[in-house]
Design an enzyme around this catalytic site. Structure first.
Site, PDB file in Angstrom:
ATOM      1  N   ASP A  52      43.228 -15.579   5.610  1.00 44.78           N
ATOM      2  CA  ASP A  52      43.409 -15.970   7.009  1.00 44.78           C
ATOM      3  C   ASP A  52      44.659 -16.836   7.122  1.00 44.78           C
ATOM      4  OD1 ASP A  52      43.033 -16.779   9.638  1.00 44.78           O
ATOM      5  OD2 ASP A  52      41.615 -18.364   9.096  1.00 44.78           O
ATOM      6  N   ASP A  56      41.488 -19.122  12.133  1.00 42.49           N
ATOM      7  CA  ASP A  56      40.301 -18.783  12.933  1.00 42.49           C
ATOM      8  C   ASP A  56      39.108 -18.396  12.043  1.00 42.49           C
ATOM      9  OD1 ASP A  56      40.964 -16.267  12.034  1.00 42.49           O
ATOM     10  OD2 ASP A  56      41.077 -15.323  14.014  1.00 42.49           O
ATOM     11  N   ASP A  60      43.489 -11.807   8.205  1.00 41.14           N
ATOM     12  CA  ASP A  60      44.367 -11.088   9.134  1.00 41.14           C
ATOM     13  C   ASP A  60      45.496 -10.376   8.399  1.00 41.14           C
ATOM     14  OD1 ASP A  60      46.111 -13.311   8.631  1.00 41.14           O
ATOM     15  OD2 ASP A  60      45.056 -14.429  10.191  1.00 41.14           O
ATOM     16  N   ASP A 129      40.774   3.723   7.154  1.00 42.00           N
ATOM     17  CA  ASP A 129      39.361   4.056   7.276  1.00 42.00           C
ATOM     18  C   ASP A 129      39.141   4.768   8.626  1.00 42.00           C
ATOM     19  OD1 ASP A 129      36.573   3.977   6.810  1.00 42.00           O
ATOM     20  OD2 ASP A 129      36.758   2.023   5.851  1.00 42.00           O
ATOM     21  N   ASP A 230      34.749   7.974   6.870  1.00 42.14           N
ATOM     22  CA  ASP A 230      33.499   7.211   6.806  1.00 42.14           C
ATOM     23  C   ASP A 230      32.279   8.077   7.134  1.00 42.14           C
ATOM     24  OD1 ASP A 230      32.136   4.492   6.855  1.00 42.14           O
ATOM     25  OD2 ASP A 230      31.600   5.241   8.845  1.00 42.14           O
ATOM     26  N   GLU A 284      33.629   9.664   2.200  1.00 42.76           N
ATOM     27  CA  GLU A 284      32.497   8.879   1.732  1.00 42.76           C
ATOM     28  C   GLU A 284      31.315   9.826   1.689  1.00 42.76           C
ATOM     29  OE1 GLU A 284      29.817   4.976   2.758  1.00 42.76           O
ATOM     30  OE2 GLU A 284      30.465   6.243   4.398  1.00 42.76           O
ATOM     31  N   HIS A 351      32.414  -2.499  -0.147  1.00 47.44           N
ATOM     32  CA  HIS A 351      31.887  -3.395   0.886  1.00 47.44           C
ATOM     33  C   HIS A 351      30.437  -3.103   1.246  1.00 47.44           C
ATOM     34  CE1 HIS A 351      32.883   0.278   2.854  1.00 47.44           C
ATOM     35  NE2 HIS A 351      32.227  -0.116   3.945  1.00 47.44           N
ATOM     36  N   ASP A 352      29.868  -2.016   0.749  1.00 47.70           N
ATOM     37  CA  ASP A 352      28.471  -1.691   1.036  1.00 47.70           C
ATOM     38  C   ASP A 352      27.545  -2.074  -0.119  1.00 47.70           C
ATOM     39  OD1 ASP A 352      28.974  -0.636   3.563  1.00 47.70           O
ATOM     40  OD2 ASP A 352      29.442   1.341   2.759  1.00 47.70           O
TER      41      ASP A 352
HETATM   42  C1  GLC Z   1      29.687   3.651   6.024  1.00 49.04           C
HETATM   43  C2  GLC Z   1      30.378   2.332   5.797  1.00 49.04           C
HETATM   44  C3  GLC Z   1      29.450   1.226   6.121  1.00 49.04           C
HETATM   45  C4  GLC Z   1      29.036   1.343   7.561  1.00 49.04           C
HETATM   46  C5  GLC Z   1      28.459   2.721   7.852  1.00 49.04           C
HETATM   47  C6  GLC Z   1      28.384   2.968   9.309  1.00 49.04           C
HETATM   48  O1  GLC Z   1      28.642   3.852   5.147  1.00 49.04           O
HETATM   49  O2  GLC Z   1      30.866   2.262   4.490  1.00 49.04           O
HETATM   50  O3  GLC Z   1      29.992  -0.041   5.889  1.00 49.04           O
HETATM   51  O4  GLC Z   1      28.088   0.363   7.881  1.00 49.04           O
HETATM   52  O5  GLC Z   1      29.282   3.745   7.338  1.00 49.04           O
HETATM   53  O6  GLC Z   1      29.669   3.141   9.827  1.00 49.04           O
END
Ligand code: GLC
Length: 581
Positions: A52, A56, A60, A129, A230, A284, A351-352
């Protein structure tokens, strides 16, 4: 007539450049043979948590710009950034309300362009993404769609008129009440595979598909090099809405994913965007069989270049961890399925997911360094493009969040509700959530030992892991034995040894209980990778042993070999790569 010719030619020329995509045509070998996206090392940035600059509490673009030299120093060659578009942030940006607009939290389009240019100047490609299985319920398309049954955008989403009764049950990944939401405005239900605020787009509608391609072109023209699609395996739906058998949701991907039409749409997308703009795309999800995965990525099909499946990342979901035999099996089986054709990515976190260190390495301070180095050695030595999640290059760990009050993630809250209403043991549930929740993987990047880990001068959107005073970039930067410097060595090793990218993979001594050993042969090289996954010493007998001259990587200062009985004795989590004849 003569006088008009130059004007006519200029007109023709202007038209030609206006129609031509700005990006160069793709190389012939875009799908088959050698390609930059196969040789690349990808680094994933969760922008909210990276750096950041305006105080905030949210990361960013300017923060990423500030860290471009750091990214270059890692030796990574691609960045995938999670969504930064306009969004009500119900699912941290995976609910997009304007696909061409930037959430002011991250900066402006000028900042984006400066960040992109800065990456390109350093030889780093950018992967965007693309969240188009669904949009936000605040997207103008949905606001229009829900406004009346005869609105031109009605068919952009899936609607079930209530006079037909209750729609056939569909499971939602985030909403314990299922994927159909009743909307009184038009007395109909809409479908949402994820949260209620993430209505699924209707891919069966050609107008929707065209909108998506236009969005992708918009970003390709800005210079992005690739796309991460995604939740894409769910995009196409059977709109005759058949009833599915009870309990079908346990096999969610099989019932909901990879419908035959999806492949038609991907071919269309390839012809419209991927090929003409010379960009790359990774999905994905890869379906539920190898055939499904091949159908996405085999070169002759012209759909996508890469996919990622979840079978490896799913190996460790509870504090009991995983079994090395399963780990070897799953990676080997996916490798052999893609030995001749197709390409996948190699990853153990994103991130999941909770942090890789806790799930696959060993967070005990005594072992965190060698065990994280071992996992990073593994990821950079397998066939497939390695994806590293920010923070894994310094061994960031899970954060302890034992009570539900601290959770903000829509998935965690949905799971909590579902567990509660089905009468689960909530103590046990919280233990698993604390270990496994994806919030663990979203804490701010730990840059240094100053307040808030150098992430922000304000209050961070999410608590910084208290271990930042020990685990941070600054502490590891100058230490040649650190996790960070081992990571840097490994990206270099990967680049300098093409056998690690293209070479054939072969498992060695499959039954060894502690050691994962394999060879990579090709491109004129024979490499042996030896990884002791145990916190104890362990040994292995081999035909070839490492020597001072053939050793390529070692996360300890020495190697213990016994030439008499041809054994190699490894320290806890020791990781070696050596070449042999
Ligand atoms: C994908 C993303 C995840 C998101 C989901 C809904 O699995 O990696 O973070 O919550 O899609 O968009």
């Amino acid at each position: 007539m003569k006088n008009l010719l130059p004007i006519f030619l200029a007109f023709l020329f202007l038209n030609l450049i206006a129609c031509e995509p700005k990006k160069p045509a793709p190389e012939k070998d875009n799908l088959e043979g050698k390609a930059w996206w196969k040789e690349g090392v990808l680094y994933q940035i969760y922008p909210q948590s990276f750096k950041d600059t305006d105080g905030d509490g949210y990361g960013d673009f300017k923060g990423v710009i500030e860290k471009l030299d750091y990214l270059e120093s890692l030796g990574i060659t691609m960045v995938w950034m999670n969504p930064f578009f306009e969004s009500p942030m119900v699912d941290n940006g995976y609910d997009v309300s304007d696909y061409r607009g930037i959430n002011p939290r991250y900066g402006t389009m000028e900042d984006f362009q400066a960040m992109l240019d800065g990456m390109h100047a350093r030889g780093i490609k950018f992967v965007l993404d693309v969240v188009v299985n669904h949009s936000s319920d605040q997207h103008d398309w949905f606001l229009q769609s829900r406004s009346s049954r005869d609105n031109p955008y009605r068919d952009y989403y899936h609607w079930w008129p209530a006079e037909k009764g209750t729609p056939p049950y569909r499971h939602s990944l985030f909403d314990p009440e299922g994927a159909w939401e009743y909307d009184s405005l038009t007395n109909a239900f809409y479908l949402h595979t994820f949260a209620e605020q993430q209505p699924d787009l209707n891919w069966e509608n050609p107008k929707v598909r065209q909108e998506v391609y236009d969005i992708m072109k918009f970003w390709a023209e800005k210079g992005v090099d690739g796309f991460r699609m995604d939740a894409f395996q769910f995009a196409s739906k059977d709109t005759t809405w058949p009833e599915f058998p009870e309990g079908h949701e346990k096999d969610f991907i099989k019932w909901y994913g990879m419908r035959p039409q999806l492949h038609e749409y991907l071919k269309e997308m390839y012809a419209e965007v991927i090929e003409p703009y010379g960009v790359f795309a990774v999905a994905e999800g890869a379906g539920s069989t190898f055939q499904d995965a091949h159908d996405l990525v085999d070169a002759d099909r012209k759909e996508l270049q890469m996919a990622y499946h979840f079978e490896t990342v799913d190996l460790s979901r509870t504090p009991e961890g995983y079994d090395l035999a399963d780990f070897k099996n799953v990676f080997s089986k996916w490798d052999s399925a893609f030995a001749e054709k197709g390409w996948i990515s190699i990853f153990l976190s994103n991130h999941d997911n909770a942090r890789m260190v806790n799930r696959f390495a060993n967070p005990d301070p005594k072992f965190i360094t060698p065990s994280t180095q071992l996992i990073n050695t593994f990821l950079m030595s397998m066939r497939g493009t390695p994806f590293t999640y920010y923070g894994d290059e310094i061994g960031m760990t899970n954060i302890d969040m034992p009570t539900i009050e601290e959770y903000v993630d829509v998935e965690a809250l949905g799971k909590y509700q579902a567990a509660k209403s089905s009468g689960q043991d909530m103590e046990e549930f919280m233990q698993i959530l604390n270990y496994n929740s994806r919030e663990n993987g979203r804490t701010p990047m730990q840059w240094d030992a100053t307040l808030q880990a150098g992430f922000t001068t304000g209050t961070p959107w999410m608590r910084v892991n208290p271990n930042y005073t020990e685990i941070n970039v600054s502490a590891q930067d100058q230490d040649p034995t650190s996790i960070l410097n081992h990571f840097r060595k490994m990206t270099k090793v990967r680049k300098e040894n093409p056998a690690l990218v293209y070479g054939k993979y072969e498992l060695v001594q499959k039954e060894h209980p502690d050691i994962y050993a394999f060879t990579r042969k090709g491109e004129g090289q024979n490499l042996m990778v030896i990884l002791n996954f145990s916190k104890n010493s362990s040994s292995i007998k081999l035909d070839q042993l490492p020597t001072e001259s053939n050793l390529i990587i070692n996360n300890y200062s020495d190697v213990n070999v016994n030439d008499q009985d041809m054994s190699l004795n490894l320290k806890p989590y020791q990781a070696l790569i050596f070449s042999f004849d």
